[in-house]
Design a protein around this motif. Structure first.
Motif, PDB file in Angstrom:
ATOM      1  N   THR A 127       0.806  -1.221   0.000  1.00  0.00           N
ATOM      2  CA  THR A 127       0.000   0.000   0.000  1.00  0.00           C
ATOM      3  C   THR A 127       0.839   1.272   0.000  1.00  0.00           C
ATOM      4  O   THR A 127       0.346   2.342  -0.344  1.00  0.00           O
ATOM      5  N   ALA A 128       2.111   1.170   0.392  1.00  0.00           N
ATOM      6  CA  ALA A 128       2.984   2.348   0.400  1.00  0.00           C
ATOM      7  C   ALA A 128       4.431   1.911   0.550  1.00  0.00           C
ATOM      8  O   ALA A 128       4.722   0.848   1.106  1.00  0.00           O
ATOM      9  N   ILE A 164       2.056   0.801  -6.834  1.00  0.00           N
ATOM     10  CA  ILE A 164       2.319   1.915  -5.908  1.00  0.00           C
ATOM     11  C   ILE A 164       3.783   2.347  -5.891  1.00  0.00           C
ATOM     12  O   ILE A 164       4.107   3.427  -5.419  1.00  0.00           O
ATOM     13  N   ALA A 167       5.065   5.828  -7.364  1.00  0.00           N
ATOM     14  CA  ALA A 167       4.802   7.063  -6.622  1.00  0.00           C
ATOM     15  C   ALA A 167       5.986   7.458  -5.740  1.00  0.00           C
ATOM     16  O   ALA A 167       6.114   8.622  -5.359  1.00  0.00           O
TER      17      ALA A 167
END
Length: 385
Positions: A127-128, A164, A167
């Motif tokens: 998710t990150a 992800i 990013a």
């Protein structure tokens, strides 16, 4: 909180091969994949391996099934204006290609990683990515509905262009969208040819490929806004027979069908701090040039060498040059893929002048050894690109 040396996001060819190569250097890794094992092993994608990619699989011990089941091709066929011409890769370059589905490469790599005790966490969605400028970056993820964190020393983003990882890289993106798409099918029908057929037709591009002596992979150029509702099976087969000039092409059970937009994308640089992008996370090529999986494998070969050098001597020299080394090959592949796409696809406006120019250049390619060699060299892959 879990921990490893290299955290890898994505269990496609890039992520799995990187994990495999790192293991051979004695470097631990964990691969996080948001999909199930069954899904990634069934996901049909590319199927053409350059000689360098096939050599990499074989030399690292995961090419046994490819050697036995892959289809070695020494050329391709070009069809246009009622003519067929063969581009002989072996004669022009001394090298060929191997047709072996991407999902088969994935199966082989997963089997080997698990046999070696490797960690692949399926249904674990990253998710990150955090702290990539620090010595201990972290990957936040969800598994079994629970949030968790994987701490590592380096992160490899191999999670595709919609993942992800991108990013986390401060980069410029170069992009091009094409005004048409590809309708692709995987069908239970014997290939109508022993080599790939690239066809340029008044009605648009078509490609005849294969995955085995019983399974064919076929593509049609369609409008960018087309949906599968506009393409019943009878229309697909009729259009394939027409554009490929294959009257004997036999309809078979369609195992998979879908429409894919055609686009190009390159991220520069492919790294930031301790985060490195590889494969589709860093670049997309239109499938016309058969470069996607090959670029992914080439990226992680470079990255694995750079990480191995760091763990041996703590030297960042190769890590700092990762983007530079990869992008030279990436832009060559982007250029070739864009060139092949422009040459073989009818523009939606149907400009008759452009149509005649394409036919003229196709005749040049098949009558000039220099032009044919240019196509062949790019298709089979430059050894030192």
């Amino acid at each position: 909180m879990g921990a490893t040396q290299v955290g890898i996001i994505g269990a496609g060819p890039a992520g799995l091969m990187l994990s495999h190569l790192l293991h051979r250097h004695g470097i631990a890794s964990v691969v996080l994949e948001r999909r199930s094992r069954d899904y990634v092993e069934r996901r049909v994608r590319a199927g053409v391996l350059e000689q360098g990619s096939a050599d990499l699989l074989e030399s690292t011990g995961v090419g046994g099934r490819m050697t036995g089941e892959g289809l070695t091709h020494d050329g391709i066929k070009l069809r246009f204006a009622g003519e067929e011409h063969r581009i002989d890769f072996r004669q022009l370059t001394g090298r060929g290609i191997t047709v072996y589905g991407q999902q088969e490469v994935v199966k082989d790599l997963i089997k080997q990683r698990l046999a070696d005790g490797g960690e692949i966490w399926f249904e674990a969605e990253a998710t990150a990515v955090e702290g990539v400028e620090n010595e201990r970056p972290r990957i936040a993820y969800r598994r079994n509905g629970e949030p968790a964190t994987l701490e590592c020393e380096f992160v490899a983003g191999c999670d595709g262009s919609h993942g992800i990882a991108r990013a986390g890289v401060e980069a410029k993106s170069y992009e091009r969208a094409y005004p048409f798409s590809w309708l692709g099918i995987l069908a239970k029908t014997p290939p109508a040819s022993d080599e790939l057929i690239y066809a340029y037709h008044d009605r648009g591009f078509a490609l005849h490929s294969m995955r085995s002596p019983e399974i064919s992979r076929l593509y049609l150029q369609v409008d960018a806004d087309d949906t599968m509702d506009a393409w019943p099976e009878a229309r697909i087969w009729d259009e394939l027979r027409l554009r490929l000039a294959e009257a004997e092409l036999q309809p078979g059970e369609i195992i998979e069908a879908g429409i894919t937009p055609m686009r190009s994308m390159v991220t520069e640089p492919m790294q930031h701090g301790r985060l490195f992008l590889a494969g589709d996370a860093a670049h997309i090529v239109p499938a016309t040039g058969a470069k996607g999986m090959n670029l992914a494998l080439a990226d992680v070969k470079v990255l694995a060498e750079a990480l191995a050098a760091w763990y041996r001597s703590k030297s960042r020299e190769l890590l700092d040059r990762y983007s530079e080394r990869c992008l030279r090959r990436v832009w060559r592949a982007e250029h070739f893929s864009a060139w092949m796409t422009a040459l073989l696809h009818r523009d939606p406006a149907g400009d008759p002048f452009d149509h005649k120019l394409r036919l003229s250049y196709l005749r040049y390619v098949v009558t000039s050894q220099a032009a044919a060699t240019t196509l062949a060299e790019n298709y089979v892959g430059f050894e030192n690109a």
